[in-house]
Structures are given as C-alpha cells and as structure tokens.
Design a protein around this motif. Structure first.
Motif, PDB file in Angstrom:
ATOM      1  N   UNK A  84      38.523 -21.711-126.480  1.00  0.00           N
ATOM      2  CA  UNK A  84      38.880 -21.086-128.027  1.00  0.00           C
ATOM      3  C   UNK A  84      37.447 -20.785-128.519  1.00  0.00           C
ATOM      4  N   UNK A  85      37.436 -19.738-129.307  1.00  0.00           N
ATOM      5  CA  UNK A  85      36.404 -19.433-130.002  1.00  0.00           C
ATOM      6  C   UNK A  85      36.884 -19.536-131.544  1.00  0.00           C
ATOM      7  N   UNK A  86      36.025 -20.227-132.332  1.00  0.00           N
ATOM      8  CA  UNK A  86      36.343 -20.398-133.770  1.00  0.00           C
ATOM      9  C   UNK A  86      35.095 -19.822-134.558  1.00  0.00           C
ATOM     10  N   UNK A  87      35.455 -19.148-135.478  1.00  0.00           N
ATOM     11  CA  UNK A  87      34.319 -19.080-136.619  1.00  0.00           C
ATOM     12  C   UNK A  87      33.903 -20.272-137.384  1.00  0.00           C
ATOM     13  N   UNK A 101      37.350 -32.973-131.206  1.00  0.00           N
ATOM     14  CA  UNK A 101      37.547 -31.738-130.123  1.00  0.00           C
ATOM     15  C   UNK A 101      36.795 -31.937-128.855  1.00  0.00           C
ATOM     16  N   UNK A 102      37.421 -31.686-127.843  1.00  0.00           N
ATOM     17  CA  UNK A 102      36.597 -31.604-126.459  1.00  0.00           C
ATOM     18  C   UNK A 102      35.916 -30.433-126.431  1.00  0.00           C
ATOM     19  N   UNK A 103      34.361 -30.911-126.401  1.00  0.00           N
ATOM     20  CA  UNK A 103      33.518 -29.586-126.491  1.00  0.00           C
ATOM     21  C   UNK A 103      33.630 -28.802-125.605  1.00  0.00           C
ATOM     22  N   UNK A 104      33.956 -29.099-124.420  1.00  0.00           N
ATOM     23  CA  UNK A 104      34.097 -28.088-123.224  1.00  0.00           C
ATOM     24  C   UNK A 104      35.275 -26.518-123.395  1.00  0.00           C
ATOM     25  N   UNK A 105      36.073 -27.165-124.468  1.00  0.00           N
ATOM     26  CA  UNK A 105      37.063 -26.069-124.657  1.00  0.00           C
ATOM     27  C   UNK A 105      36.866 -25.266-125.757  1.00  0.00           C
ATOM     28  N   UNK A 106      35.762 -25.424-126.626  1.00  0.00           N
ATOM     29  CA  UNK A 106      35.423 -24.664-127.884  1.00  0.00           C
ATOM     30  C   UNK A 106      34.175 -24.098-127.645  1.00  0.00           C
ATOM     31  N   UNK A 134      23.761 -30.350-127.294  1.00  0.00           N
ATOM     32  CA  UNK A 134      23.734 -31.769-126.582  1.00  0.00           C
ATOM     33  C   UNK A 134      25.141 -32.420-126.417  1.00  0.00           C
ATOM     34  N   UNK A 135      26.038 -32.117-127.447  1.00  0.00           N
ATOM     35  CA  UNK A 135      27.163 -32.732-127.453  1.00  0.00           C
ATOM     36  C   UNK A 135      28.197 -31.858-126.489  1.00  0.00           C
ATOM     37  N   UNK A 136      27.720 -30.900-126.095  1.00  0.00           N
ATOM     38  CA  UNK A 136      28.616 -29.813-125.137  1.00  0.00           C
ATOM     39  C   UNK A 136      29.274 -28.916-125.519  1.00  0.00           C
ATOM     40  N   UNK A 271      41.898 -31.727-126.500  1.00  0.00           N
ATOM     41  CA  UNK A 271      41.430 -33.048-126.320  1.00  0.00           C
ATOM     42  C   UNK A 271      40.953 -33.527-125.061  1.00  0.00           C
ATOM     43  N   UNK A 272      41.050 -32.533-124.279  1.00  0.00           N
ATOM     44  CA  UNK A 272      40.613 -32.597-122.856  1.00  0.00           C
ATOM     45  C   UNK A 272      41.028 -33.540-121.981  1.00  0.00           C
TER      46      UNK A 272
END
Length: 430
Positions: A84-87, A101-106, A134-136, A271-272
């Motif tokens: 997911x790309x979010x502005x 949010x699960x960082x790997x998804x965003x 750093x948080x992913x 949420x991952x």
C-alpha cells in the motif's frame, strides 16, 4: 492494455448489526490506483481518501485514510496482500496510526518541503525519516528529491516516483541515470498516459509504472459499522486503568460493532498476522494495552456519529483528563476514575446527537456521576463547572469554583496544560 481493475466501482457490504448507522457520514470512500511491474502484474496500490474534500489533505486525513482502510473498508477487497502506498504530510509521520500498521505492508509517500525551505529545515526531517526506516517502513519521494538541496534524503529513499507530466521527454534519460548513480531506490514512472511514455521508461530500465494508460483509479465504498462513542470511551477507560483481559473481553462482548471492528482490524493484511484471530481474548492479548488504547482513541476521533465533528471527541477527552487531575488533588483514587467519566461523558449528547439523559440510559454509571451530569449536583459538580470554565475562558466562574475547591490558579492551569498534552498523545507518539 492491462486487465487491471478500471474505474468501475466496487461496493463492500460487510455484515452490519441492526443499530449500525446508514447515513452518508458512515460511508468510507477510498480510491486506489494500481502500480504495475514490467510484466503488467500488480505490485501495489496507491490509496486516496475520497471521503473528504480534495484540498483537505492534512495529517488527520492521513491517519483517517489508513485507519479507515484497515478498520472499515475490508482490506482484503481493497488491496489484498499487495503493498500500500499512502501520501503523507510531514506532520502525520509521527502519528500513532503508524504504530498500528505492519511496516512491511506500507510505503509512505513523503513530499519534499516548500520551495522556500531552508537547509536547516530540510536536515531537521532526517531523524524522523530515519526512525521510520528503522521501524521497517519504506519511504517514497518524488523526483524533486533529486535536487541538490535534498542530497541527504537520498539514502533514505526506497522508491522515487518520476512524474511523467513534470519533465520533458528528453530529460527522462539523464533523470533516470542521475537517480541510479546517487540512490539505491526503485524507480516508479507515474502519471504514465501514453504507450510512448511507457516504452521510453521501460527502455531505460524502469520496472514499476502507474498511470491512466494502465488503469483509472477504482473506487471502493464501504458502509462503516461504527460502535457508539459511549462504548469506545468505556474501552478507553478500561485500558487506561490497565483492566484485566477478562474485563475488556466482557465489554467487547456487549458491543458487537466494537468487537467486529477490532477483529476486522487485527485480521487485516496491514496488521501483518499470518493466522486469523477469532477470539476477543486473543485479539486483546495480541494487540496489547498500548496499541488497544491507540486503536480506541483513533476510533473515537475518526468517528462521526450523527455528524458531530471529531473535535468534539477530543474536547471530551481533555475534559475527562482535566477532571481526573483536579480530583486527584482532593478525592480518593477510585473517585478520580469517576471524575474522568464525568468529564468525558459531559459531551455525550453532542457526540451522539441525542439528549444527555437518553444517551446515559445506555451505560451503567454510579449515581454520583449521574448527579453531576444530569443535575449539576454532588461531589463532581464543582469539578465539572471548573473544567468548563477552563475551556470557555469564563474568569468569573473559574475564580469562584477554584476558590470553593481550594485550588490555586497555578494548580488548575498546570492540570489543564497536562490534560491538553495527554489528549494530543492519544494520536501522537509517547
């Protein structure tokens, strides 16, 4: 042409409890546009909030977009397991919605600063961007980041989006070469509107593409299922008191809309988790009190029951915390909890759009709380009057009630500042 979804609308209709609202204020409208790889397969989707005015892009709208996408719109139908790309605005990058949010998804699309930004202002953003990395989280910039002033941002870029409408065709090759020489970022050609533009960028080795030539943004509409703000406030109060999992589970069992939203949120792709959570107890244990608190706070401030603005929820929380802090000077701890409830529930009529007496019928409250709210009587009444005076700037009432409670101006003003800061931290990082 690709078989990527076009501009046809998709309506998500999750099962709704009978008391769910059906007004327009409960409709979440999220547009998505596919980002394709060189084989025309969908790599990810950029999301746009179409529930609000196009010119109302703020930190709050960033939070609401991600939160609504995960909690209401049914993430599987919206983006599946894709990226997911979010502005984002810079103000939103420290928001608590990112904690959920699960960082790997965003991928966070971060704009460069205003044209008159100083070198110091540009450098000041680096710790925030670095912390996100750093948080992913992955960070995307547009081609303006290739300007010399932003050289220090380049190592933080996972993606750089090249807007095909923003430069002449003959500049494509030097732009791509410069980006490759100075960053490790993946390049995305965006706003691709012709076959010629696609072929030119593909020949230069660009692997990701976005634009009308492939797919118009499709629109996903979802009728949201909003729990009552009264129940959300009860949940916030339970978590704030570090109640047991069993107590929190009992509340979730009493409000199907609240429990439905929690399970839908925790099972969303954002949420991952790798397995589905079906138990309220399991959901509470996995989320933890800190994240449960953030989720409930965001749920309340993004809720628009009966059209009341989200600022009402914020004001109610400030009232509750101020009441609690003032009561802590004079009353035993268990009464401070009730003072918090009085403050928060004092705006329940505005939040729910019904008379206060009717609103309070749905919640079991101690008589002392009801006396203060409905009759302006009892131990909490002067605290509530003082809190309202702080809010309105009524100096006469402020002086009278503070003196009656034997509280100094300094004590009250300090408590008010603490309450305001605490309410901000519901949506900010602590």
């Amino acid at each position: 042409m690709s078989s990527t979804p076009d501009s046809a609308e998709t309506t998500l209709a999750p099962p709704s409890p009978q008391d769910a609202g059906t007004g327009a204020e409960n409709l979440v409208i999220i547009a998505r546009q596919a980002i394709l790889d060189e084989h025309r397969a969908v790599f990810g989707y950029e999301l746009f909030d179409r529930s609000t005015a196009a010119d109302a892009h703020t930190a709050a709208s960033d939070a609401a977009l991600l939160f609504n996408a995960l909690s209401y719109a049914g993430t599987e139908a919206l983006v599946g397991r894709k990226t997911v790309f979010i502005n984002c605005t810079h103000d939103s990058l420290a928001g608590a919605h990112l904690e959920l949010i699960h960082p790997e998804k965003v991928v966070l699309e971060v704009p460069v600063l205003a044209a008159d930004a100083t070198p110091e202002q540009i450098e000041a953003q680096i710790p925030v961007l670095h912390a996100l990395r750093t948080r992913g989280f992955r960070v995307a910039f547009n081609q303006s980041v290739l300007r010399r002033a932003y050289a220090s941002w380049l190592p933080l870029a996972s993606f750089i989006k090249l807007n095909m409408q923003a430069f002449k065709p003959e500049l494509a090759e030097p732009l791509v070469k410069f980006a490759r020489a100075h960053t490790q970022a993946t390049l995305v050609a965006e706003k691709v509107e012709t076959a010629e533009q696609h072929e030119r960028m593909a020949a230069l080795g660009v692997k990701l593409f976005q634009g009308y030539w492939f797919a118009q943004p499709s629109v996903v509409k979802a009728q949201t299922i909003r729990p009552s703000q009264a129940t959300i406030i009860q949940l916030i109060n339970l978590v704030r008191k570090q109640a047991s999992t069993a107590e929190i589970e009992d509340l979730l069992k009493k409000d199907p809309t609240l429990s439905f939203n929690l399970l839908r949120f925790i099972n969303s792709s954002g949420f991952g988790l790798s397995c589905e959570i079906t138990s309220f107890r399991h959901a509470v244990m996995i989320l933890g009190l800190k994240k449960l608190f953030r989720w409930a706070a965001l749920l309340m401030t993004t809720s628009r029951a009966s059209g009341s603005p989200p600022a009402v929820g914020q004001t109610a929380v400030v009232r509750g915390r101020l009441m609690e802090l003032l009561a802590a000077e004079l009353l035993p701890p268990e009464e401070c909890d009730n003072a918090f409830v009085v403050g928060v529930f004092s705006l329940l009529d505005t939040m729910l759009g019904v008379p206060l007496e009717r609103a309070l019928e749905t919640v079991a409250l101690p008589q002392s709380v009801l006396d203060a709210l409905l009759h302006n009587q009892g131990v909490f009444a002067p605290f509530l009057e003082l809190t309202k005076a702080c809010e309105s700037g009524d100096d006469v009432t402020f002086a009278r009630t503070a003196e009656a409670l034997h509280l100094s101006n300094r004590q009250v003003n300090w408590a008010h500042l603490q309450a305001l800061a605490w309410a901000e931290n519901l949506q900010g990082d602590d």
